[in-house]
Write a protein that holds these residues in place. Structure first.
Motif, PDB file in Angstrom:
ATOM      1  N   GLU A 432       0.813  -1.214   0.000  1.00 49.44           N
ATOM      2  CA  GLU A 432       0.000   0.000   0.000  1.00 49.44           C
ATOM      3  C   GLU A 432       0.847   1.265   0.000  1.00 49.44           C
ATOM      4  OE1 GLU A 432      -3.475   0.111   2.659  1.00 49.44           O
ATOM      5  OE2 GLU A 432      -3.448  -2.059   2.420  1.00 49.44           O
ATOM      6  N   LYS A 433       2.056   1.146   0.495  1.00 55.96           N
ATOM      7  CA  LYS A 433       2.988   2.280   0.494  1.00 55.96           C
ATOM      8  C   LYS A 433       3.230   2.814  -0.912  1.00 55.96           C
ATOM      9  CE  LYS A 433       5.350   3.095   4.474  1.00 55.96           C
ATOM     10  NZ  LYS A 433       5.254   2.064   5.474  1.00 55.96           N
ATOM     11  N   ALA A 434       3.038   1.949  -1.914  1.00 55.68           N
ATOM     12  CA  ALA A 434       3.358   2.322  -3.289  1.00 55.68           C
ATOM     13  C   ALA A 434       2.243   3.119  -3.964  1.00 55.68           C
ATOM     14  CB  ALA A 434       3.652   1.063  -4.097  1.00 55.68           C
ATOM     15  N   LEU A 435       1.042   3.087  -3.383  1.00 56.56           N
ATOM     16  CA  LEU A 435      -0.115   3.689  -4.060  1.00 56.56           C
ATOM     17  C   LEU A 435       0.100   5.135  -4.522  1.00 56.56           C
ATOM     18  CD1 LEU A 435      -3.059   2.154  -1.990  1.00 56.56           C
ATOM     19  CD2 LEU A 435      -2.306   1.525  -4.273  1.00 56.56           C
ATOM     20  N   PRO A 436       0.679   6.008  -3.684  1.00 51.37           N
ATOM     21  CA  PRO A 436       0.845   7.394  -4.154  1.00 51.37           C
ATOM     22  C   PRO A 436       1.817   7.532  -5.327  1.00 51.37           C
ATOM     23  CG  PRO A 436       1.130   7.247  -1.763  1.00 51.37           C
ATOM     24  CD  PRO A 436       1.107   5.848  -2.292  1.00 51.37           C
ATOM     25  N   PHE A 437       2.580   6.493  -5.636  1.00 54.06           N
ATOM     26  CA  PHE A 437       3.585   6.593  -6.693  1.00 54.06           C
ATOM     27  C   PHE A 437       3.105   6.056  -8.037  1.00 54.06           C
ATOM     28  CE2 PHE A 437       5.769   6.429  -2.639  1.00 54.06           C
ATOM     29  CZ  PHE A 437       6.592   7.545  -2.728  1.00 54.06           C
ATOM     30  N   ILE A 438       1.876   5.568  -8.052  1.00 56.07           N
ATOM     31  CA  ILE A 438       1.360   5.054  -9.321  1.00 56.07           C
ATOM     32  C   ILE A 438       1.078   6.223 -10.260  1.00 56.07           C
ATOM     33  CG2 ILE A 438      -0.506   3.740 -10.415  1.00 56.07           C
ATOM     34  CD1 ILE A 438      -0.925   2.343  -7.736  1.00 56.07           C
ATOM     35  N   ARG A 439       1.562   6.099 -11.498  1.00 50.33           N
ATOM     36  CA  ARG A 439       1.244   7.130 -12.498  1.00 50.33           C
ATOM     37  C   ARG A 439       0.012   6.637 -13.250  1.00 50.33           C
ATOM     38  NH1 ARG A 439       7.143   7.966 -15.179  1.00 50.33           N
ATOM     39  NH2 ARG A 439       6.812   5.782 -15.708  1.00 50.33           N
ATOM     40  N   TRP A 440      -1.150   6.994 -12.729  1.00 51.62           N
ATOM     41  CA  TRP A 440      -2.394   6.389 -13.209  1.00 51.62           C
ATOM     42  C   TRP A 440      -2.609   6.566 -14.705  1.00 51.62           C
ATOM     43  CZ3 TRP A 440      -4.673   2.886 -10.329  1.00 51.62           C
ATOM     44  CH2 TRP A 440      -4.470   2.924  -8.945  1.00 51.62           C
ATOM     45  N   ASN A 441      -2.270   7.743 -15.219  1.00 51.16           N
ATOM     46  CA  ASN A 441      -2.547   7.976 -16.647  1.00 51.16           C
ATOM     47  C   ASN A 441      -1.612   7.193 -17.566  1.00 51.16           C
ATOM     48  OD1 ASN A 441      -0.406   9.474 -15.799  1.00 51.16           O
ATOM     49  ND2 ASN A 441      -0.825  11.228 -17.133  1.00 51.16           N
ATOM     50  N   LYS A 442      -0.543   6.630 -16.992  1.00 46.81           N
ATOM     51  CA  LYS A 442       0.379   5.851 -17.817  1.00 46.81           C
ATOM     52  C   LYS A 442       0.273   4.355 -17.521  1.00 46.81           C
ATOM     53  CE  LYS A 442       3.952   9.362 -18.212  1.00 46.81           C
ATOM     54  NZ  LYS A 442       5.267   9.782 -17.728  1.00 46.81           N
ATOM     55  N   THR A 443      -0.560   3.995 -16.545  1.00 41.96           N
ATOM     56  CA  THR A 443      -0.580   2.600 -16.118  1.00 41.96           C
ATOM     57  C   THR A 443      -1.588   1.785 -16.918  1.00 41.96           C
ATOM     58  OG1 THR A 443       0.114   3.261 -13.914  1.00 41.96           O
ATOM     59  CG2 THR A 443      -0.853   1.077 -14.116  1.00 41.96           C
ATOM     60  N   GLN A 444      -1.089   0.753 -17.585  1.00 41.55           N
ATOM     61  CA  GLN A 444      -1.939  -0.061 -18.445  1.00 41.55           C
ATOM     62  C   GLN A 444      -2.526  -1.259 -17.704  1.00 41.55           C
ATOM     63  OE1 GLN A 444      -3.035   0.884 -21.338  1.00 41.55           O
ATOM     64  NE2 GLN A 444      -4.307  -0.962 -21.331  1.00 41.55           N
ATOM     65  N   HIS A 445      -1.751  -1.840 -16.775  1.00 40.95           N
ATOM     66  CA  HIS A 445      -2.236  -3.024 -16.062  1.00 40.95           C
ATOM     67  C   HIS A 445      -2.073  -2.855 -14.556  1.00 40.95           C
ATOM     68  CE1 HIS A 445      -2.478  -5.074 -19.861  1.00 40.95           C
ATOM     69  NE2 HIS A 445      -1.197  -4.831 -20.091  1.00 40.95           N
ATOM     70  N   ILE A 446      -3.112  -3.207 -13.831  1.00 42.98           N
ATOM     71  CA  ILE A 446      -3.036  -3.227 -12.373  1.00 42.98           C
ATOM     72  C   ILE A 446      -3.345  -4.659 -11.954  1.00 42.98           C
ATOM     73  CG2 ILE A 446      -4.048  -2.362 -10.231  1.00 42.98           C
ATOM     74  CD1 ILE A 446      -4.851  -0.143 -12.875  1.00 42.98           C
ATOM     75  N   VAL A 447      -2.453  -5.241 -11.148  1.00 46.50           N
ATOM     76  CA  VAL A 447      -2.645  -6.639 -10.759  1.00 46.50           C
ATOM     77  C   VAL A 447      -2.539  -6.783  -9.247  1.00 46.50           C
ATOM     78  CG1 VAL A 447      -1.887  -9.012 -11.134  1.00 46.50           C
ATOM     79  CG2 VAL A 447      -1.448  -7.285 -12.900  1.00 46.50           C
ATOM     80  N   PHE A 448      -3.564  -7.362  -8.623  1.00 44.60           N
ATOM     81  CA  PHE A 448      -3.469  -7.749  -7.218  1.00 44.60           C
ATOM     82  C   PHE A 448      -3.006  -9.195  -7.218  1.00 44.60           C
ATOM     83  CE2 PHE A 448      -6.582  -4.592  -4.995  1.00 44.60           C
ATOM     84  CZ  PHE A 448      -5.915  -3.535  -5.586  1.00 44.60           C
ATOM     85  N   ILE A 449      -1.764  -9.391  -6.805  1.00 50.11           N
ATOM     86  CA  ILE A 449      -1.137 -10.684  -7.020  1.00 50.11           C
ATOM     87  C   ILE A 449      -1.650 -11.767  -6.093  1.00 50.11           C
ATOM     88  CG2 ILE A 449       1.067 -11.893  -6.869  1.00 50.11           C
ATOM     89  CD1 ILE A 449       2.340  -9.523  -8.119  1.00 50.11           C
ATOM     90  N   HIS A 450      -1.725 -11.439  -4.826  1.00 44.77           N
ATOM     91  CA  HIS A 450      -2.045 -12.489  -3.864  1.00 44.77           C
ATOM     92  C   HIS A 450      -3.021 -11.940  -2.835  1.00 44.77           C
ATOM     93  CE1 HIS A 450      -0.304 -16.296  -1.969  1.00 44.77           C
ATOM     94  NE2 HIS A 450      -1.483 -16.078  -1.481  1.00 44.77           N
TER      95      HIS A 450
END
Ligand SMILES: [Zn+2]
Ligand SMILES: [Zn+2]
Ligand SMILES: [Zn+2]
Length: 615
Positions: A432-450
């Motif tokens: 969850e620490k990574a959430l603010p670093f996602i570049r949403w407009n450039k992100t093509q795939h989001i995967v919840f792994i486990h």
């Protein structure tokens, strides 16, 4: 004349105020709420006049005199002091310690030169025309912005759960509104804090966008409180004293001023659902990938074939989400996702290596290990989630030798973002620490792994927490990007309800009611740590018995649970034990103050906790 002065200083929690003599020359000028300087032992410190009384006939001890009145206009109002008094009782802090957190940084030279405007006289407003407590859901960013613009009536406080959300809230206001908007968060410099605090105190800003501590600012003409992303747990100050929850404080302010409160969000908290808010249907749902069929096809990678292909073919950003690890170990079936749970608490068991048993921390029920799954007859194993490191290795193995992506890992221990080239597409692997670093407009795939690992955390809020995270992604992702959730347990109510949110909320709400969890009860947890495990346990048992006896005598509507060991049991050099008190939703405000009085000094007080297990 005697003045009762709150020393602005870290003091022991039973100290409310000190008595000082008002010198003859100052008796005409002294007012409640004024900032004064007072001698204390060998120094002079600041204090706030809390109340005034006549000098008693006989003085039993020697009382010192107030040194000076700093400003003739009171710094804060009586109502503000009243609120601080209640908060210090709720959260187990002296008023002085609380003021130290809530008031402007006390820099002597600056303080002399500031100008205070008169505080508008207190008037409890008529009940507003609309609802005192309202909720609005927005479907997209545009709607979010438009509604916020309308809600901003001078003066409005907008609370957001994270600092990273402040720019987008600001951007949604009109140019005119932006001109008179101030920000409040914990990373302001002392200088910024000082000037912002003063502007707000003097009523010179119309809108304040802030994180949780903004609720403690001195508002004297607040027209509206908006709690945005209201479902987010970060509205709770959970990691250190005072462990306050902004919604509770907002409701207290409302009681005194009749200030309307609006909760808003894309997702809806369970508490709001229980209050009658209907969660909206989402237009889109994530793609659920059944990892059982991957296993039966001999794919033992952390990625399903679909996800692996998506990662290796895209030219854009990818976000791979993992839960934080090492939280709790559970036992279950890797083939069908079955886990063992405590039947009286409705929470998953934790596996204890030493005794090789499954235990419920809360009620002490334990069960021995079973080797075959009661659901599918496969063998049962210790469930371990993959860490970000392992996933990174797998990503590197899957990608072709020459690839364009920067691989970035963010969790509690690592943060690679600063080293990477902004222009390169990224594969971001993180908790969850990574959430603010996602570049949403450039992100093509989001995967919840486990995701299954999150769903077996023995906390009453584990399921709703995951639900809101999924909704957050749906709100933020660009319409053309894909969202995959890999699970061993696609029959889980959470996945089954993605297209029908009411089903999930109804299910969760029924369970919370049956097992007496919030929002159907008000929980406060009290916890204690000691370097010696036995001493920690003995203290917890002792305090439990004293509290229980006191409760029985007073016949209060409070249910106390036996002390349990927390998880992790050993944390920051101490062993931790916890006692939970369940209070009535309508009487907790007074009951909490009452019960806190019996809590020994070294115990931590945590009303409205977001976790029951972790210290
Ligand atoms: Zn099974
Ligand atoms: Zn239990
Ligand atoms: Zn344990």
């Amino acid at each position: 004349m005697i003045a009762h002065i709150i020393p602005i200083k870290r003091v022991q929690k039973h100290i409310t105020f000190f008595d000082y003599l008002v010198p003859e020359a100052l008796t005409q000028d002294i007012r409640i709420g004024q900032l004064v300087s007072i001698p204390l032992r060998n120094t002079v410190i600041f204090g706030i006049v809390f109340s005034l009384s006549k000098k008693p006939e006989k003085q039993e001890y020697e009382v010192k005199e107030i040194a000076a009145i700093i400003h003739s206009i009171p710094l804060v109002s009586r109502q503000y002091l009243h609120i601080i008094r209640i908060l210090s009782a709720w959260y187990g802090l002296a008023m002085g310690t609380f003021l130290l957190l809530a008031l402007l940084p006390m820099q002597k030279r600056k303080l002399q030169s500031i100008t205070l405007k008169n505080i508008p006289p207190y008037k409890k407003k008529e009940k507003p025309f609309g609802k005192l407590l309202d909720h609005f859901s927005y479907e997209n960013k545009k709607e979010h912005g438009e509604k916020l613009q309308k809600l901003c009536k001078k003066q409005t406080l907008i609370l957001v759960p994270k600092k990273s959300l402040m720019p987008e809230v600001f951007a949604s206001l009109t140019k005119e509104q932006q001109k008179y908007t101030a920000f409040w968060h914990s990373d302001l410099t002392k200088k910024e804090q000082f000037s912002t605090w003063l502007k707000i105190r003097n009523g010179e800003v119309d809108n304040i966008i802030g994180t949780r501590s903004a609720i403690l600012l001195p508002f004297f003409s607040l027209k509206h409180i908006v709690i945005d992303y209201e479902y987010d747990e970060q509205h709770k100050h959970w990691d250190q004293t005072p462990r306050f929850y902004t919604k509770d404080i907002a409701l207290l302010i409302q009681q005194i001023y009749n200030t309307p409160i609006t909760y808003s969000g894309y997702s809806v908290s369970l508490a709001e659902f229980a209050r009658g808010t209907i969660p909206q249907k989402t237009k889109e749902t994530p793609t659920i990938i059944d990892m059982r069929s991957q296993r039966s096809n001999h794919n033992y990678s952390v990625f399903s074939t679909t996800v692996e292909e998506a990662i290796t073919t895209t030219e854009d950003d990818v976000f791979l989400f993992l839960n934080r690890r090492g939280y709790a170990t559970s036992y279950g079936c890797r083939d069908c996702g079955f886990t063992f749970s405590c039947t009286s608490c409705n929470l998953p068991f934790i596996y204890h290596e030493k005794s090789n048993t499954l235990q419920c921390h809360y009620c002490k029920t334990s069960a021995s290990i079973v080797f075959t799954c009661p659901k599918c007859a496969s063998s049962v194993v210790k469930l371990k989630g993959a860490g970000t490191e392992l996933v990174e290795t797998q990503v590197r193995n899957s990608l072709p030798e020459k690839h364009n992506h920067a691989i970035v890992r963010i969790d509690a221990d690592v943060n690679d973002t600063t080293y990477t080239d902004e222009k390169k597409p990224r594969i971001l692997i993180g908790t969850e620490k990574a959430l603010p670093f996602i570049r949403w407009n450039k992100t093509q795939h989001i995967v919840f792994i486990h995701i299954d690992q999150q769903l077996v955390i023995p906390e009453f809020s584990a399921q709703t927490h995951m639900w809101h995270m999924i909704q957050d992604v749906l709100y933020r992702k660009k319409p053309t990007s894909s969202f995959y959730i890999q699970t061993m347990n696609p029959e889980h109510i959470l996945f089954q309800s993605l297209a029908d949110p009411i089903r999930f909320y109804t299910h969760e709400n029924t369970l919370r009611k049956r097992f007496n969890y919030p929002p159907h009860t008000y929980i406060t947890r009290y916890f204690y740590g000691h370097q010696n495990a036995q001493k920690a346990k003995d203290e917890a048992e002792k305090v439990y018995h004293i509290l229980n006896q006191t409760l029985t005598k007073a016949q209060k509507d409070i249910i106390l649970e036996r002390p349990y060991d927390m998880h992790p049991k050993y944390y920051r050099g101490k062993y931790w034990f916890c006692i939970i008190a369940r209070m009535n939703n309508t009487t907790w405000k007074n009951d909490l103050i009452w019960l806190n009085r019996y809590i020994p000094r070294l115990w931590r007080i945590d009303p409205h906790p977001i976790s029951l297990l972790s210290p």
